[in-house]
Design a protein around this motif. Structure first.
Motif, PDB file in Angstrom:
ATOM      1  N   VAL A   1       0.853  -1.178   0.000  1.00 32.82           N
ATOM      2  CA  VAL A   1       0.000   0.000   0.000  1.00 32.82           C
ATOM      3  C   VAL A   1       0.891   1.231   0.000  1.00 32.82           C
ATOM      4  O   VAL A   1       1.929   1.261   0.647  1.00 32.82           O
ATOM      5  N   SER A   2       0.482   2.252  -0.726  1.00 38.27           N
ATOM      6  CA  SER A   2       1.250   3.484  -0.832  1.00 38.27           C
ATOM      7  C   SER A   2       0.542   4.593  -0.075  1.00 38.27           C
ATOM      8  O   SER A   2      -0.682   4.720  -0.139  1.00 38.27           O
ATOM      9  N   VAL A   3       1.325   5.405   0.619  1.00 38.55           N
ATOM     10  CA  VAL A   3       0.793   6.547   1.349  1.00 38.55           C
ATOM     11  C   VAL A   3       0.822   7.749   0.409  1.00 38.55           C
ATOM     12  O   VAL A   3       1.879   8.145  -0.073  1.00 38.55           O
ATOM     13  N   ILE A   4      -0.357   8.320   0.151  1.00 35.26           N
ATOM     14  CA  ILE A   4      -0.450   9.470  -0.735  1.00 35.26           C
ATOM     15  C   ILE A   4      -0.472  10.759   0.070  1.00 35.26           C
ATOM     16  O   ILE A   4       0.246  11.712  -0.233  1.00 35.26           O
ATOM     17  N   LEU A   5      -1.280  10.798   1.116  1.00 35.82           N
ATOM     18  CA  LEU A   5      -1.293  11.903   2.076  1.00 35.82           C
ATOM     19  C   LEU A   5      -1.048  11.279   3.449  1.00 35.82           C
ATOM     20  O   LEU A   5      -1.871  10.484   3.919  1.00 35.82           O
TER      21      LEU A   5
ATOM     22  N   GLY B   1      -3.899   1.373  -2.834  1.00 33.36           N
ATOM     23  CA  GLY B   1      -3.353   0.025  -2.923  1.00 33.36           C
ATOM     24  C   GLY B   1      -4.221  -0.919  -3.706  1.00 33.36           C
ATOM     25  O   GLY B   1      -5.189  -0.518  -4.353  1.00 33.36           O
ATOM     26  N   PRO B   2      -3.888  -2.204  -3.617  1.00 34.94           N
ATOM     27  CA  PRO B   2      -4.619  -3.242  -4.330  1.00 34.94           C
ATOM     28  C   PRO B   2      -5.776  -3.793  -3.490  1.00 34.94           C
ATOM     29  O   PRO B   2      -5.904  -3.497  -2.297  1.00 34.94           O
TER      30      PRO B   2
ATOM     31  N   GLY C   1      -4.439  -1.525  -8.015  1.00 32.72           N
ATOM     32  CA  GLY C   1      -3.969  -0.196  -7.634  1.00 32.72           C
ATOM     33  C   GLY C   1      -3.087   0.425  -8.700  1.00 32.72           C
ATOM     34  O   GLY C   1      -2.144   1.146  -8.384  1.00 32.72           O
ATOM     35  N   VAL C   2      -3.417   0.175  -9.970  1.00 35.64           N
ATOM     36  CA  VAL C   2      -2.589   0.655 -11.073  1.00 35.64           C
ATOM     37  C   VAL C   2      -3.298   1.694 -11.942  1.00 35.64           C
ATOM     38  O   VAL C   2      -2.692   2.684 -12.342  1.00 35.64           O
ATOM     39  N   SER C   3      -4.575   1.519 -12.231  1.00 36.42           N
ATOM     40  CA  SER C   3      -5.251   2.420 -13.162  1.00 36.42           C
ATOM     41  C   SER C   3      -6.470   3.120 -12.556  1.00 36.42           C
ATOM     42  O   SER C   3      -6.509   4.341 -12.446  1.00 36.42           O
TER      43      SER C   3
END
Length: 191
Positions: free
Chosen positions: A17-21, A28-29, A107-109
């Motif tokens: 999972v990626s933290v955006i804020l 994420g997926p 979590g790509v498009s």
């Protein structure tokens, strides 16, 4: 020898999972939306599923689902409008301490497109700033060309011009990262 039990949570970099804020918005997926370990450790209060439901839901997490096909002809306007409302309400919940995971299948498009639209509309970022932030956090992100076109149209509507001069993002992660290397992470505004 019995089979080893798989640890809960992300299994590979594509599952991460990626933290955006920070302490607010995660991308994420699908697997992350069912990971009790991840959702609990990060104190995620809401999950927004774009196009695909998680395999199972975790107690004490509020789930939302909006339909969106990963197709170059899928219109974003209604889904983006509803997503922005859901994300805003989630972040304002718990006296402003709410946290939301936005996901699609990988979590790509689809889900990155929604997150970029949110950052543009509610955080005042240009398309290049918003997409750059998302790609630097999650390099595999690559909205399909139809989604990118609609994000460019949104930026023209919001700002009068587009900050991106391509119709399709580079296929290789390293090239996508290079394209966004000079995009500032500016932008502010309310959730």
């Amino acid at each position: 020898m019995p089979p080893r039990k798989r640890k809960p949570g992300p299994r590979s970099s594509s599952d991460a999972v990626s933290v955006i804020l920070p302490n607010a918005l995660y991308l994420g997926p699908r697997s992350a939306a069912s990971s009790t370990a991840f959702l609990t450790s990060e104190h995620i209060t809401h999950v927004l599923s774009i196009g695909i439901s998680p395999s199972r839901k975790v107690d004490d997490v509020v789930y939302h689902r909006l339909a969106l096909a990963d197709s170059t002809t899928s219109p974003l306007d209604v889904t983006l409008k509803l997503s922005i409302e859901i994300i805003g309400a989630a972040l304002e919940s718990k006296k402003g301490a709410g946290k939301i995971l936005v996901h699609c299948s990988a979590g790509v498009s689809r889900s990155p497109t929604i997150v970029v639209g949110y950052l543009m509309k509610k955080r005042g970022m240009t398309l290049k700033e918003a997409l750059g932030r998302v790609i630097r956090s999650r390099p595999q992100v690559s909205p399909n060309s139809g989604f990118l076109r609609q994000l460019k149209e949104l930026e023209v509507e919001l700002r009068g011009d587009s900050s991106i001069d391509v119709d399709e993002l580079p296929r290789r992660e390293v090239d996508r990262l290079a394209y966004f290397a000079d995009a500032s992470t500016g932008g502010s505004g309310s959730s």
